[in-house]
Design a protein around this motif. Sequence first.
Motif, PDB file in Angstrom:
ATOM      1  N   SER A 160      -9.320   0.286  -8.042  1.00 33.89           N
ATOM      2  CA  SER A 160      -8.112   0.723  -8.150  1.00 33.89           C
ATOM      3  C   SER A 160      -7.615   2.086  -7.642  1.00 33.89           C
ATOM      4  CB  SER A 160      -7.743   0.711  -9.880  1.00 33.89           C
ATOM      5  OG  SER A 160      -7.595  -0.378 -10.149  1.00 33.89           O
ATOM      6  N   LEU A 161      -8.631   2.896  -7.573  1.00 32.98           N
ATOM      7  CA  LEU A 161      -8.725   4.454  -7.295  1.00 32.98           C
ATOM      8  C   LEU A 161      -8.875   4.296  -5.684  1.00 32.98           C
ATOM      9  CD1 LEU A 161     -11.240   6.144  -9.496  1.00 32.98           C
ATOM     10  CD2 LEU A 161      -8.837   6.775  -9.237  1.00 32.98           C
ATOM     11  N   PHE A 162      -9.444   3.133  -5.333  1.00 28.47           N
ATOM     12  CA  PHE A 162      -9.599   3.234  -3.407  1.00 28.47           C
ATOM     13  C   PHE A 162      -8.004   2.887  -3.225  1.00 28.47           C
ATOM     14  CE2 PHE A 162     -10.702   0.725   0.316  1.00 28.47           C
ATOM     15  CZ  PHE A 162     -11.121   1.929   0.824  1.00 28.47           C
ATOM     16  N   LEU A 163      -7.503   1.899  -3.874  1.00 27.70           N
ATOM     17  CA  LEU A 163      -6.187   1.688  -3.419  1.00 27.70           C
ATOM     18  C   LEU A 163      -5.118   2.780  -3.605  1.00 27.70           C
ATOM     19  CD1 LEU A 163      -5.977  -2.228  -4.848  1.00 27.70           C
ATOM     20  CD2 LEU A 163      -6.218  -1.554  -2.436  1.00 27.70           C
ATOM     21  N   ILE A 164      -5.242   3.485  -4.780  1.00 28.39           N
ATOM     22  CA  ILE A 164      -4.059   4.580  -4.765  1.00 28.39           C
ATOM     23  C   ILE A 164      -4.680   5.550  -3.727  1.00 28.39           C
ATOM     24  CG2 ILE A 164      -4.097   6.857  -6.308  1.00 28.39           C
ATOM     25  CD1 ILE A 164      -4.544   4.793  -8.847  1.00 28.39           C
ATOM     26  N   LEU A 165      -5.942   5.999  -3.430  1.00 24.68           N
ATOM     27  CA  LEU A 165      -6.262   6.941  -2.469  1.00 24.68           C
ATOM     28  C   LEU A 165      -5.644   6.371  -0.887  1.00 24.68           C
ATOM     29  CD1 LEU A 165      -9.784   7.903  -3.327  1.00 24.68           C
ATOM     30  CD2 LEU A 165      -7.686   9.080  -3.247  1.00 24.68           C
ATOM     31  N   ILE A 166      -5.831   4.898  -0.901  1.00 22.00           N
ATOM     32  CA  ILE A 166      -5.164   4.646   0.540  1.00 22.00           C
ATOM     33  C   ILE A 166      -3.603   4.821   0.472  1.00 22.00           C
ATOM     34  CG2 ILE A 166      -4.550   2.282   1.702  1.00 22.00           C
ATOM     35  CD1 ILE A 166      -7.559   1.483   1.341  1.00 22.00           C
ATOM     36  N   THR A 167      -2.835   4.324  -0.509  1.00 24.23           N
ATOM     37  CA  THR A 167      -1.372   4.643  -0.593  1.00 24.23           C
ATOM     38  C   THR A 167      -1.238   5.971  -0.398  1.00 24.23           C
ATOM     39  OG1 THR A 167      -1.460   2.687  -2.263  1.00 24.23           O
ATOM     40  CG2 THR A 167       0.402   4.295  -2.259  1.00 24.23           C
ATOM     41  N   LEU A 168      -1.805   6.960  -1.053  1.00 24.91           N
ATOM     42  CA  LEU A 168      -1.594   8.542  -1.013  1.00 24.91           C
ATOM     43  C   LEU A 168      -1.682   8.940   0.603  1.00 24.91           C
ATOM     44  CD1 LEU A 168      -3.189   9.975  -4.126  1.00 24.91           C
ATOM     45  CD2 LEU A 168      -0.665  10.045  -3.646  1.00 24.91           C
ATOM     46  N   ASN A 169      -2.751   8.273   1.213  1.00 23.92           N
ATOM     47  CA  ASN A 169      -2.858   8.569   2.606  1.00 23.92           C
ATOM     48  C   ASN A 169      -1.773   8.108   3.322  1.00 23.92           C
ATOM     49  OD1 ASN A 169      -4.393   9.858   4.743  1.00 23.92           O
ATOM     50  ND2 ASN A 169      -5.682   8.052   4.855  1.00 23.92           N
ATOM     51  N   ILE A 170      -1.289   6.831   3.100  1.00 25.31           N
ATOM     52  CA  ILE A 170      -0.309   6.385   4.094  1.00 25.31           C
ATOM     53  C   ILE A 170       0.786   7.154   3.773  1.00 25.31           C
ATOM     54  CG2 ILE A 170       1.278   4.508   3.981  1.00 25.31           C
ATOM     55  CD1 ILE A 170      -1.043   2.612   3.719  1.00 25.31           C
TER      56      ILE A 170
END
Length: 180
Positions: A160-170
């Motif tokens: 979940s954290l990894f997906l949130i970080l990817i989303t924030l990065n995008i």
Amino acid sequence: TISYRPEIDGLRSIAVIAVILFHSKFSTFSHGFFGVDIFFVISGYLITKILIENKFDFKDFYERRVRRIVPNYFFILFASSIIIYQLNPDIYTLREFSKSSYFSISFLSNYYFMANDYFQQNISRPFLHTWSLSIEEQFYIFYPLFLFFFKSINRNLKISLFLILITLNIILLNSGGNLK
């Protein structure tokens, strides 16, 4: 300790050349910032490797960073301050210089210069180049803590954290990295 990797020196050379060409104002090489990006990737790789492969000791890690960076950095800031004062004791220049010095000493110059036009170079802003060191120091402070925290949480939360970080990065990439 990690073993010597000659290819990393090759990447460092490419990064240095890119930065030099960019600051030399070669019109065909206007995207020299990728040299700084290369340095950040190398630093991230090496620090991650150190943190993951070795028995990590926070105190030792931070102590080594301070011993390696702070004495030379503060000496340069101090010597530059004396030279700047001698070259131009104008109160406006000194006021701007003082702000620049304060944010450089506190390793927050990346925020100061981002908010105050990085490309506006003048004698009152001799520490303009410290923005990248500030980012690196912030990385050294927070990244080990993040890895330590990340290592101690369960797999589902990691995903979940990894997906949130990817989303924030995008989101940041799509906004050009501007948070203003």
